[in-house]
Design a protein around this motif. Sequence first.
Motif, PDB file in Angstrom:
ATOM      1  N   PHE A  53      25.206 -12.272 -13.838  1.00 38.46           N
ATOM      2  CA  PHE A  53      24.264 -13.267 -13.335  1.00 38.46           C
ATOM      3  C   PHE A  53      22.831 -12.844 -13.615  1.00 38.46           C
ATOM      4  O   PHE A  53      21.934 -13.658 -13.749  1.00 38.46           O
ATOM      5  N   ILE A 112      26.671 -18.394  -7.814  1.00 41.00           N
ATOM      6  CA  ILE A 112      27.019 -17.583  -6.644  1.00 41.00           C
ATOM      7  C   ILE A 112      25.772 -16.926  -6.066  1.00 41.00           C
ATOM      8  O   ILE A 112      25.528 -16.973  -4.861  1.00 41.00           O
ATOM      9  N   SER A 113      24.948 -16.327  -6.953  1.00 41.71           N
ATOM     10  CA  SER A 113      23.804 -15.587  -6.417  1.00 41.71           C
ATOM     11  C   SER A 113      22.779 -16.538  -5.804  1.00 41.71           C
ATOM     12  O   SER A 113      22.101 -16.175  -4.839  1.00 41.71           O
ATOM     13  N   LEU A 140      29.243  -9.188  -2.758  1.00 39.98           N
ATOM     14  CA  LEU A 140      29.406 -10.233  -1.744  1.00 39.98           C
ATOM     15  C   LEU A 140      30.471  -9.845  -0.729  1.00 39.98           C
ATOM     16  O   LEU A 140      30.254  -9.925   0.488  1.00 39.98           O
ATOM     17  N   ILE A 153      29.309  -9.099  -8.810  1.00 42.60           N
ATOM     18  CA  ILE A 153      28.710  -9.772  -7.656  1.00 42.60           C
ATOM     19  C   ILE A 153      29.748 -10.049  -6.574  1.00 42.60           C
ATOM     20  O   ILE A 153      29.428 -10.148  -5.393  1.00 42.60           O
ATOM     21  N   ILE A 186      24.025 -17.203  -2.384  1.00 41.90           N
ATOM     22  CA  ILE A 186      23.791 -16.032  -1.537  1.00 41.90           C
ATOM     23  C   ILE A 186      22.345 -16.001  -1.068  1.00 41.90           C
ATOM     24  O   ILE A 186      22.053 -15.739   0.093  1.00 41.90           O
ATOM     25  N   LEU A 235      23.794  -6.426  -2.636  1.00 36.32           N
ATOM     26  CA  LEU A 235      23.962  -6.828  -1.237  1.00 36.32           C
ATOM     27  C   LEU A 235      24.490  -5.703  -0.374  1.00 36.32           C
ATOM     28  O   LEU A 235      24.824  -5.896   0.783  1.00 36.32           O
ATOM     29  N   GLY A 245      27.948 -16.936 -12.283  1.00 37.94           N
ATOM     30  CA  GLY A 245      27.379 -15.849 -11.494  1.00 37.94           C
ATOM     31  C   GLY A 245      26.084 -16.254 -10.812  1.00 37.94           C
ATOM     32  O   GLY A 245      25.833 -15.911  -9.662  1.00 37.94           O
TER      33      GLY A 245
END
Lengths: 279, 283
Positions: free
Chosen positions: B225, B243-244, A121, A117, B247, A214, B240
């Motif tokens: 995640f 964080i997601s 990101l 991730i 986001i 993303l 994780g």
Amino acid sequence: MEPRPRSFYILAAFFGLFLLFLYGPTITIGILSFQGPSGGLTFPMRGTSLHWFYDLFEQQAVGDIWGSFRRSFALGLMVMVTTVVVSVMGGLAFRKRFRGSGILFYLIITSLVIPSILISLGVGLIFSQSGMEVHWSTSGFGSQLTWTLPFGLLIMFAVFNRFDKSYEEAARDLGATPWQTLRHVVLPIIAPSLIGVALFGFTLSYDEFARTLLTAGSYNTLPLEIYGMTTNVTTPVLYALGTLTTLFSLLIIGVFLGFAWWSAKRKARAGSDAGKGMV
Amino acid sequence: MRHKTLSGWLMAMPLTLVLVFFLVLPIIMIVIVSFWRATEFSIIPDFDFENYEFLFGSNVTYRVFLNTFKYAAITWALTLAIGFTIAYFLAFHVRTLTWQIALFLLCTIPFWTSNIIRMISWIPFLGRNGIANSTLISWGVVGEPVDWLLFSDFAVILAFVHLYTLFMVVPIFNTMMRIDKSLIEAARDAGANGAQILWNVIIPLTKPGIMIGTIFVVTLVMGDFITVRFMSGSQSANVGRLISNDIALLAYPSAAATAVVLLLTVLIVIGLMLRFVDIRKEL
């Protein structure tokens, strides 16, 4: 041959259970994808039909499955070719033990262990802040390479650790240029393992989720599409799709393994005439 | 010497470019953004420790980190036990190379298929009306369906073990196959029994493989995640997911700060492990 100890049978049973654990769920959704039209996500089967497979081909019922499949396939091929070329070049470079190769090696390890991730990101932020548009074939492509390249390179390291340098010396002694040595000696010898690198490149890309989350932009790849479905699709159409993509993966794996087997055979036949004599 | 350095870097140029643009720069970007501020609509360049203060000032952070370590530890122990047993069986009990390769491939094939679909495929097993529950009921073990099978920590760990045991099997099998069989014969001649050979000969010689498998499993679990989100039904959290979630709320600076802390944690853990094993020598 000496008789097998009792531990063999216990361990063999354990191994069988492990395989059941690995494959059982996949086989189950394979069966459930043939649910009748009124069937649900679990047993019992309410009749058998191809209803849910037909559903997949109707554009409105589910999202843009076929578009995302095409994109994933194209991206997989791009990542595969790039992974093979870059890994071979990298593997050859590392044989020289050049100055600074240690840092590069640690970067490869970092690329392998960094949470996916973070790549998603970071790459997403770079693209958005510099005004570029994220797209599966640019940002998505690069992000996936950070996952496939470490595997390709680890395979290349393993290959070159076992590589017999005397073949190259022999070629050099016969007057081959470095390029000729590479083209006619080194590459044919390592060719079967390149099939392995290609297999990793394609399948890891085709199934990658977190690193493209993303970075794929407005056009989804197949894993992203499937993930989207899990939140709003509650019919066996999900299983039908899962079964189809798994079958596709198995087909690809089969092609690669068959190709690897064939090329190993061919190498064994062409590589040595030991024992054939002079007659 | 200089020529070698130059040609080495030239050959490694494509690799270096990919790693610089898609690994090093993104990490730098995350570090920079972790000091920025976020409004509702955009993120603003700044040099502010607010994100970190908030992160370290919140109890949730510590709980979530602890939960992440818990997942990693349990998954590690299970994958090691299963992976070692499988590798041991393949390397020492299967007698021909053809069978070894065939069975080994059977273990690796699922790795090349989609993780998300492999997670989805647990639904018919673990659901409230799933196979596990109906079996338990028909055996009379439980009176009514057990609710904690799907969407629980149990499901998360099960999925982790399902997805990642392979990462233990492969390196351990690889090191086991390189063990000189005459060492085992020597131990047997010297009067060691099976358990003693396993404990005093095979396990010490397999340590590098175990370390490499450990690095894979621990980093995959700590950085995950999606498994936690899907298998816990959004009821459990790990770093994780923290964080997601940020986001999803477009709170990129806060996500970046958490990401920096997670990355440092993972790198420290891996750095400690790398002291015990030389990866390049073991391949």
